[in-house]
Motif scaffolding. Structure first.
Motif, PDB file in Angstrom:
ATOM      1  N   ASP A  39       0.859  -1.103   0.096  1.00  0.00           N
ATOM      2  CA  ASP A  39      -0.092   0.060  -0.175  1.00  0.00           C
ATOM      3  C   ASP A  39       0.985   1.280   0.155  1.00  0.00           C
ATOM      4  OD1 ASP A  39      -2.066  -1.596   0.057  1.00  0.00           O
ATOM      5  OD2 ASP A  39      -2.355  -1.447   2.296  1.00  0.00           O
ATOM      6  N   LEU A  40       2.190   1.220   0.643  1.00  0.00           N
ATOM      7  CA  LEU A  40       3.125   2.393   0.723  1.00  0.00           C
ATOM      8  C   LEU A  40       3.360   2.584  -0.606  1.00  0.00           C
ATOM      9  CD1 LEU A  40       4.446   1.659   4.006  1.00  0.00           C
ATOM     10  CD2 LEU A  40       2.635   3.126   3.694  1.00  0.00           C
ATOM     11  N   ASN A  41       3.705   1.515  -1.348  1.00  0.00           N
ATOM     12  CA  ASN A  41       4.414   1.775  -2.697  1.00  0.00           C
ATOM     13  C   ASN A  41       3.717   0.853  -3.886  1.00  0.00           C
ATOM     14  OD1 ASN A  41       6.090   2.172  -4.766  1.00  0.00           O
ATOM     15  ND2 ASN A  41       7.897   1.502  -4.210  1.00  0.00           N
ATOM     16  N   GLU A  42       2.463   1.574  -4.172  1.00  0.00           N
ATOM     17  CA  GLU A  42       1.699   0.703  -5.306  1.00  0.00           C
ATOM     18  C   GLU A  42       2.435   0.447  -6.786  1.00  0.00           C
ATOM     19  OE1 GLU A  42      -1.928   2.798  -5.739  1.00  0.00           O
ATOM     20  OE2 GLU A  42      -2.478   2.513  -3.607  1.00  0.00           O
ATOM     21  N   ASP A 150      -5.454 -13.643   9.674  1.00  0.00           N
ATOM     22  CA  ASP A 150      -4.789 -13.328  11.050  1.00  0.00           C
ATOM     23  C   ASP A 150      -5.197 -12.324  11.674  1.00  0.00           C
ATOM     24  OD1 ASP A 150      -3.500 -14.118  13.401  1.00  0.00           O
ATOM     25  OD2 ASP A 150      -1.441 -14.410  12.484  1.00  0.00           O
ATOM     26  N   ASP A 151      -5.892 -12.322  13.000  1.00  0.00           N
ATOM     27  CA  ASP A 151      -6.454 -11.229  13.637  1.00  0.00           C
ATOM     28  C   ASP A 151      -5.307 -10.464  14.333  1.00  0.00           C
ATOM     29  OD1 ASP A 151      -8.751 -11.295  12.556  1.00  0.00           O
ATOM     30  OD2 ASP A 151      -9.527 -12.588  14.318  1.00  0.00           O
ATOM     31  N   THR A 152      -4.304 -11.347  14.565  1.00  0.00           N
ATOM     32  CA  THR A 152      -3.030 -10.981  15.553  1.00  0.00           C
ATOM     33  C   THR A 152      -2.198  -9.902  14.695  1.00  0.00           C
ATOM     34  OG1 THR A 152      -1.549 -12.591  15.005  1.00  0.00           O
ATOM     35  CG2 THR A 152      -3.001 -13.055  16.722  1.00  0.00           C
ATOM     36  N   VAL A 153      -2.172  -9.984  13.384  1.00  0.00           N
ATOM     37  CA  VAL A 153      -1.249  -9.267  12.545  1.00  0.00           C
ATOM     38  C   VAL A 153      -2.045  -7.752  12.101  1.00  0.00           C
ATOM     39  CG1 VAL A 153      -0.200  -8.945  10.328  1.00  0.00           C
ATOM     40  CG2 VAL A 153      -0.361 -11.087  11.375  1.00  0.00           C
ATOM     41  N   PRO A 154      -1.594  -6.591  12.474  1.00  0.00           N
ATOM     42  CA  PRO A 154      -1.996  -5.315  12.322  1.00  0.00           C
ATOM     43  C   PRO A 154      -2.599  -5.055  10.841  1.00  0.00           C
ATOM     44  CG  PRO A 154       0.032  -5.022  13.493  1.00  0.00           C
ATOM     45  CD  PRO A 154      -0.195  -6.546  13.196  1.00  0.00           C
ATOM     46  N   ASP A 155      -3.430  -4.460  10.731  1.00  0.00           N
ATOM     47  CA  ASP A 155      -4.216  -4.264   9.459  1.00  0.00           C
ATOM     48  C   ASP A 155      -3.392  -3.561   8.519  1.00  0.00           C
ATOM     49  OD1 ASP A 155      -6.516  -5.600  10.308  1.00  0.00           O
ATOM     50  OD2 ASP A 155      -7.551  -3.810  10.731  1.00  0.00           O
ATOM     51  N   ILE A 156      -2.346  -2.534   9.000  1.00  0.00           N
ATOM     52  CA  ILE A 156      -1.663  -2.066   8.096  1.00  0.00           C
ATOM     53  C   ILE A 156      -0.495  -2.814   7.549  1.00  0.00           C
ATOM     54  CG2 ILE A 156      -1.955   0.255   9.156  1.00  0.00           C
ATOM     55  CD1 ILE A 156       0.894  -0.115  10.875  1.00  0.00           C
TER      56      ILE A 156
END
Length: 222
Positions: A39-42, A150-156
């Motif tokens: 997302d940071l570098n499309e 995996d919910d333990t991984v942040p969405d970002i």
């Protein structure tokens, strides 16, 4: 089963199996098992395979780098390497065994039972190759789904998704298994060689009186 249907089943099974084997070989070596969009570098798209990781940039440049160490790979990728190489070898072996067993192939033409056994062995090798392809592809896909949700991984944090090789591997395994099944069915339908339709004629009956005819008069006996 008629001979025409059996020949058609053998041709179709061999075509499916060879197509699956080629697709399995392509799946083994292309670095498209997983895709990652940042997302940071499309402008960059990451892709991962069993042997290397590649970065495709918007201007068309592709940079690939091999995995640093076999032991550093996740367990599913290590096992997938071994199983995919095994699948490629079994597919090649299946083609070499099944080809002489096909009807119309001149090899072993006077030995129908040997041709039948070769065809069954080739079909078994193709079926095993299909299972050896489906197992690692499905395992990697399953772990990809688990990591994605995996919910333990942040969405970002970017998530890996299915690559094109995943779907190609599923098709390859299905083609190999279907081709092996067709070849096995056509080999079993042939069955063992049957006895001669016309039994040998009994010896000519003796002439009246119980004495065999004289050789000179044998052509006069009806």
């Amino acid at each position: 089963m008629t001979g025409g249907w059996r020949v058609g089943a053998q041709a179709g099974g061999m075509l499916l199996a060879l197509l699956g084997w080629v697709s399995s070989c392509v799946t083994t070596f292309v670095p498209l098992w997983k895709n990652l969009n940042l997302d940071l570098n499309e402008l960059e798209v990451w892709s991962m395979g069993l042997w290397q990781v590649c970065i495709a940039r918007e201007e068309g440049a592709v940079e690939c780098r091999a995995h640093g160490s076999f032991l550093a790979l996740p367990p599913e990728l290590r096992v997938s390497r071994l199983l995919m190489c095994l699948s490629n070898g079994l597919g090649l072996l299946g083609g070499l065994l099944a080809a002489p067993g096909l009807e119309g192939w001149r090899a072993c033409e006077g030995k129908p039972e040997l041709k039948r056994r070769l065809l069954l062995a080739g079909a078994a090798a193709f079926g095993a190759a299909g299972m050896a392809t489906l197992a690692p592809v499905s395992w990697v896909a399953y772990n990809t789904v688990l990591d994605f949700w995996d919910d333990t991984v942040p969405d970002i944090v970017p998530r890996w998704e299915f690559g094109e090789a995943t779907f190609l591997g599923w098709f390859a395994g299905a083609f190999l298994a279907a081709g092996g099944l067709l070849l096995a069915c056509s080999a079993r339908s042939a069955g063992p060689p049957t006895a001669a339709a016309c039994p040998p004629q009994p010896p000519a009956r003796a002439a009246a009186g119980g004495h065999p005819p004289h050789p000179k008069n044998a052509d006069l006996v009806i």
